[in-house]
Structure formats: C-alpha cells, structure tokens
Design a protein around this motif. Structure first.
Motif, PDB file in Angstrom:
ATOM      1  N   HIS A  98       0.841  -1.201   0.000  1.00  0.00           N
ATOM      2  CA  HIS A  98       0.000   0.000   0.000  1.00  0.00           C
ATOM      3  C   HIS A  98       0.873   1.247   0.000  1.00  0.00           C
ATOM      4  N   LEU A  99       0.401   2.280  -0.681  1.00  0.00           N
ATOM      5  CA  LEU A  99       1.017   3.595  -0.596  1.00  0.00           C
ATOM      6  C   LEU A  99       0.186   4.409   0.395  1.00  0.00           C
ATOM      7  N   LEU A 100       0.845   4.941   1.404  1.00  0.00           N
ATOM      8  CA  LEU A 100       0.224   5.711   2.477  1.00  0.00           C
ATOM      9  C   LEU A 100      -0.644   4.832   3.382  1.00  0.00           C
ATOM     10  N   ARG A 101      -1.797   4.427   2.888  1.00  0.00           N
ATOM     11  CA  ARG A 101      -2.695   3.570   3.669  1.00  0.00           C
ATOM     12  C   ARG A 101      -3.498   2.715   2.681  1.00  0.00           C
ATOM     13  N   GLY A 150      -6.168   1.340   0.309  1.00  0.00           N
ATOM     14  CA  GLY A 150      -7.230   2.002  -0.441  1.00  0.00           C
ATOM     15  C   GLY A 150      -6.800   3.227  -1.210  1.00  0.00           C
ATOM     16  N   VAL A 151      -5.591   3.730  -0.954  1.00  0.00           N
ATOM     17  CA  VAL A 151      -5.107   4.898  -1.695  1.00  0.00           C
ATOM     18  C   VAL A 151      -4.473   4.441  -3.011  1.00  0.00           C
ATOM     19  N   PHE A 152      -3.441   3.608  -2.910  1.00  0.00           N
ATOM     20  CA  PHE A 152      -2.796   3.023  -4.090  1.00  0.00           C
ATOM     21  C   PHE A 152      -2.217   1.694  -3.629  1.00  0.00           C
ATOM     22  N   ASP A 153      -2.886   0.621  -3.993  1.00  0.00           N
ATOM     23  CA  ASP A 153      -2.518  -0.719  -3.566  1.00  0.00           C
ATOM     24  C   ASP A 153      -2.013  -1.515  -4.754  1.00  0.00           C
ATOM     25  N   GLY A 212      -7.259   1.172  -5.931  1.00  0.00           N
ATOM     26  CA  GLY A 212      -7.282   2.277  -4.976  1.00  0.00           C
ATOM     27  C   GLY A 212      -7.609   3.597  -5.640  1.00  0.00           C
ATOM     28  N   GLU A 213      -7.832   4.596  -4.799  1.00  0.00           N
ATOM     29  CA  GLU A 213      -8.255   5.912  -5.256  1.00  0.00           C
ATOM     30  C   GLU A 213      -7.313   6.529  -6.282  1.00  0.00           C
ATOM     31  N   LEU A 214      -6.008   6.352  -6.089  1.00  0.00           N
ATOM     32  CA  LEU A 214      -5.041   6.978  -6.993  1.00  0.00           C
ATOM     33  C   LEU A 214      -4.571   6.069  -8.124  1.00  0.00           C
ATOM     34  N   SER A 215      -5.114   4.868  -8.213  1.00  0.00           N
ATOM     35  CA  SER A 215      -4.593   3.937  -9.217  1.00  0.00           C
ATOM     36  C   SER A 215      -4.719   4.435 -10.657  1.00  0.00           C
TER      37      SER A 215
END
Length: 160
Positions: free
Chosen positions: A77-80, A82-85, A111-114
């Motif tokens: 994971h990036l950050l947490r 669900g953000v960028f997995d 994730g949100e940023l994918s």
C-alpha cells in the motif's frame, strides 16, 4: 490497472521456485528487485524496486498467498490501504510434463489513486518486470545446466 508479463523457463517449476523465493540472493541476479523477509503467509517483507531509468520505490508488503512451487503473492500500500494498492504475483505453471515452467509475473493496482499513479509507474515497472523475468530465466537455466541456443535472449517473453 494491471501489468502482466510472461516468460517460459527451461527448468521445472520447483527449480524456478527455489530461485524466485531465495530473496537473500536476489542481489546476485535481479536487476529490478531487492526483497528481505521470508516467503511465508502473512509475513511482512521489505521490498525495494528500481525500474530501469526510474526512481527506487520502497515499501513493506504482506505476503497474502504462498502455494509452494506454484503461486506467490504480496500486497503493498502507498500511504494507507485504499489509496494506491498493488498485489504483486508470481504464478508458475508446469509445461512439457513438468520439465519446463511458464511464469506469469504481474501486478494489479487498485485504490483511489490507481488511475493516475498507475499510468505514472506503468512503463518503468513493466520494463523492470521484463528485466527480472529474463534475469530469472538466465539464473535458473544456468544453474540447472539447461541452455537455450535459440536466437534472442529473453525469448518466450510476452506482455499483456
């Protein structure tokens, strides 16, 4: 977004698995990844990826699947979450009665940023996967004594 690469290796899946999961020796052959930890279910790994002509990325994924000789996966994971997995996977399929191996080396990004981050890392990461695949093939085939004399190093490599 998903990156998927394939390569055929002239060695049994068990031999490919031995080299693939021997993280302590990646520095001897792997141009793309350094991994510290053990390939066991729920283990935390220390992973450092250096794509060709790219910035080194470091993260601490968790091993999510280990099927000895067949399937190794980890989730980072990036950050947490669900953000960028990224779910990284290596799937080994026996060919020719188990004398050869078809390796699928892939990563699925969610994730949100994918959509944004995925495009940014796609080209370099894909080239890194391909370089690792060819290096793994050379390492395994060289260690097993099997050498392919067909023209073109890294033949059998495909990307989807």
């Amino acid at each position: 977004m998903e990156l998927v690469t394939h390569i055929d290796i002239d060695a049994p899946p068990e031999r490919v698995w031995e080299v693939l999961t021997d993280f302590d020796h990646y520095h001897e052959w792997n141009p793309f990844a350094r991994v510290a930890g053990r390939p066991t279910q729920n283990a935390r790994l220390h992973v450092e990826l250096t794509p060709p002509s790219g910035r080194t990325m470091r993260f601490r994924p968790t091993v999510t699947r280990v099927e000895h000789g067949r399937d190794l996966r980890w989730l980072g994971h990036l950050l947490r979450p669900g953000v960028f997995d990224g779910e990284h996977r290596f799937v080994l399929e026996p060919l020719d009665g188990g004398n050869r191996t078809a390796l699928t080396h892939a990563e699925a990004f969610t994730g949100e940023l994918s959509p944004l981050a995925g495009r940014a890392v796609r080209a370099g990461t894909q080239r890194g996967f391909e370089a690792m695949n060819v290096a793994l093939k050379r390492r395994v085939e060289g260690a097993s004594g099997a050498h392919d004399t067909r023209a073109g190093a890294g033949h059998g490599q495909t990307t989807t």
